[in-house]
Design a protein around this motif. Structure first.
Motif, mmCIF file in Angstrom:
data_model
loop_
_atom_site.group_PDB
_atom_site.id
_atom_site.type_symbol
_atom_site.label_atom_id
_atom_site.label_comp_id
_atom_site.label_asym_id
_atom_site.label_seq_id
_atom_site.Cartn_x
_atom_site.Cartn_y
_atom_site.Cartn_z
ATOM 1 N N LEU A 68 -12.517 8.198 -3.310
ATOM 2 C CA LEU A 68 -11.221 8.502 -2.706
ATOM 3 C C LEU A 68 -10.219 7.396 -2.983
ATOM 4 O O LEU A 68 -10.556 6.211 -2.941
ATOM 5 C CB LEU A 68 -11.379 8.686 -1.197
ATOM 6 C CG LEU A 68 -12.145 9.934 -0.754
ATOM 7 C CD1 LEU A 68 -12.343 9.920 0.752
ATOM 8 C CD2 LEU A 68 -11.430 11.191 -1.188
ATOM 9 N N ASP A 69 -8.991 7.783 -3.268
ATOM 10 C CA ASP A 69 -7.903 6.838 -3.520
ATOM 11 C C ASP A 69 -7.315 6.438 -2.168
ATOM 12 O O ASP A 69 -6.330 7.006 -1.696
ATOM 13 C CB ASP A 69 -6.845 7.485 -4.414
ATOM 14 C CG ASP A 69 -5.778 6.509 -4.879
ATOM 15 O OD1 ASP A 69 -5.652 5.420 -4.269
ATOM 16 O OD2 ASP A 69 -5.077 6.838 -5.843
ATOM 17 N N THR A 70 -7.955 5.477 -1.533
ATOM 18 C CA THR A 70 -7.598 5.136 -0.158
ATOM 19 C C THR A 70 -6.166 4.641 -0.011
ATOM 20 O O THR A 70 -5.535 4.918 1.010
ATOM 21 C CB THR A 70 -8.568 4.094 0.425
ATOM 22 O OG1 THR A 70 -8.613 2.946 -0.432
ATOM 23 C CG2 THR A 70 -9.955 4.676 0.591
ATOM 24 N N THR A 71 -5.646 3.943 -0.993
ATOM 25 C CA THR A 71 -4.265 3.461 -0.898
ATOM 26 C C THR A 71 -3.290 4.626 -0.837
ATOM 27 O O THR A 71 -2.399 4.665 0.027
ATOM 28 C CB THR A 71 -3.926 2.540 -2.087
ATOM 29 O OG1 THR A 71 -4.867 1.464 -2.113
ATOM 30 C CG2 THR A 71 -2.519 1.992 -1.973
ATOM 31 N N ILE A 82 -3.976 7.707 -0.015
ATOM 32 C CA ILE A 82 -4.267 8.465 1.210
ATOM 33 C C ILE A 82 -3.603 7.810 2.418
ATOM 34 O O ILE A 82 -2.977 8.482 3.241
ATOM 35 C CB ILE A 82 -5.788 8.594 1.418
ATOM 36 C CG1 ILE A 82 -6.387 9.488 0.331
ATOM 37 C CG2 ILE A 82 -6.111 9.136 2.800
ATOM 38 C CD1 ILE A 82 -7.897 9.456 0.261
ATOM 39 N N ILE A 83 -3.699 6.499 2.522
ATOM 40 C CA ILE A 83 -3.096 5.785 3.648
ATOM 41 C C ILE A 83 -1.588 5.957 3.671
ATOM 42 O O ILE A 83 -0.991 6.206 4.723
ATOM 43 C CB ILE A 83 -3.488 4.295 3.616
ATOM 44 C CG1 ILE A 83 -4.961 4.154 3.996
ATOM 45 C CG2 ILE A 83 -2.599 3.461 4.538
ATOM 46 C CD1 ILE A 83 -5.546 2.773 3.737
#
Length: 79
Positions: free
Chosen positions: A64-67, A69-70
């Motif tokens: 998952l591309d957490t940056t 997504i955030i």
């Protein structure tokens, strides 16, 4: 402002999408009139589709591309 943000979010460039999320979120937090609330309401379904797409985003290695997504979730919470 909304039109340029929509163009950035509609594009495939990850950095542009991140920038668009950050700039719109900051603008909404900083001002009661920027962007126009009526125009924003008219585009809300479009923004929600971008957010829905990006909370499922994955990076090059498949995680998952957490940056991204955030930042998408941050804009959602700002709305």
């Amino acid at each position: 402002m909304l039109d340029s943000t929509i163009k950035q979010l509609a594009g495939s460039d990850r950095a542009s999408r991140l920038d668009a999320y950050m700039m719109l979120s900051r603008a909404l937090k900083a001002s009661n009139n920027l962007p126009d609330r009526i125009a924003l309401q008219d585009k809300m379904s479009l923004f929600m589709s971008f957010i829905e797409r990006d909370v499922k985003a994955k990076n090059e290695n498949g995680s998952l591309d957490t940056t991204l997504i955030i930042h998408a979730l941050n804009l959602l919470s700002t709305f």
